[in-house]
Motif scaffolding. Structure first.
Motif, PDB file in Angstrom:
ATOM      1  N   ASP A  33       0.801  -1.226   0.000  1.00  0.00           N
ATOM      2  CA  ASP A  33       0.000   0.000   0.000  1.00  0.00           C
ATOM      3  C   ASP A  33       0.836   1.279   0.000  1.00  0.00           C
ATOM      4  O   ASP A  33       0.464   2.267  -0.621  1.00  0.00           O
ATOM      5  CB  ASP A  33      -1.015   0.005   1.146  1.00  0.00           C
ATOM      6  N   VAL A  64      -3.972  -3.913  -3.677  1.00  0.00           N
ATOM      7  CA  VAL A  64      -3.165  -3.173  -2.706  1.00  0.00           C
ATOM      8  C   VAL A  64      -3.312  -3.823  -1.333  1.00  0.00           C
ATOM      9  O   VAL A  64      -4.419  -4.064  -0.867  1.00  0.00           O
ATOM     10  CB  VAL A  64      -3.595  -1.687  -2.672  1.00  0.00           C
ATOM     11  N   GLN A  68      -4.705   2.846  -6.469  1.00  0.00           N
ATOM     12  CA  GLN A  68      -5.648   2.335  -5.478  1.00  0.00           C
ATOM     13  C   GLN A  68      -6.000   0.927  -5.895  1.00  0.00           C
ATOM     14  O   GLN A  68      -5.790   0.537  -7.048  1.00  0.00           O
ATOM     15  CB  GLN A  68      -6.910   3.189  -5.449  1.00  0.00           C
ATOM     16  N   ARG A 117       0.473   4.053  -2.945  1.00  0.00           N
ATOM     17  CA  ARG A 117       0.182   5.464  -2.644  1.00  0.00           C
ATOM     18  C   ARG A 117       1.195   6.395  -3.324  1.00  0.00           C
ATOM     19  O   ARG A 117       0.833   7.423  -3.886  1.00  0.00           O
ATOM     20  CB  ARG A 117       0.197   5.680  -1.130  1.00  0.00           C
TER      21      ARG A 117
END
Length: 84
Positions: free
Chosen positions: A7, A36, A16, A11
């Protein structure tokens, strides 16, 4: 086809879960859907096998294969993630 991404990395590149992404290496590219999670190392992406449209072999140098079996050196390749 899916690619599993940490994740924090997702980011940083603007991904996403469910986003489409292109994985680009010095040898080729593939497209997949981002999954993710915290369940992979930050320095790695995981590409499940069995997707003809997102064949990880396209990212690996043909010179970096086992000389007997022809199996690619998946764990030593590099790639860049590009959101689509």
């Amino acid at each position: 086809a899916e690619v599993i991404v940490h994740d924090e990395v997702a980011r940083k590149v603007g991904l996403q879960g469910g986003s489409r992404v292109r994985l680009v290496s010095p040898y080729g590219s593939i497209e997949a859907t981002a999954v993710v999670t915290h369940d992979v190392q930050k320095e790695s992406v995981v590409i499940p096998a069995g997707f003809a449209d997102a064949n990880a072999n396209r990212l690996i140098s043909p010179d970096k294969r086992d000389p007997i079996s022809g199996f690619p050196a998946f764990r030593s390749g590099i790639c860049r993630l590009e959101p689509l």
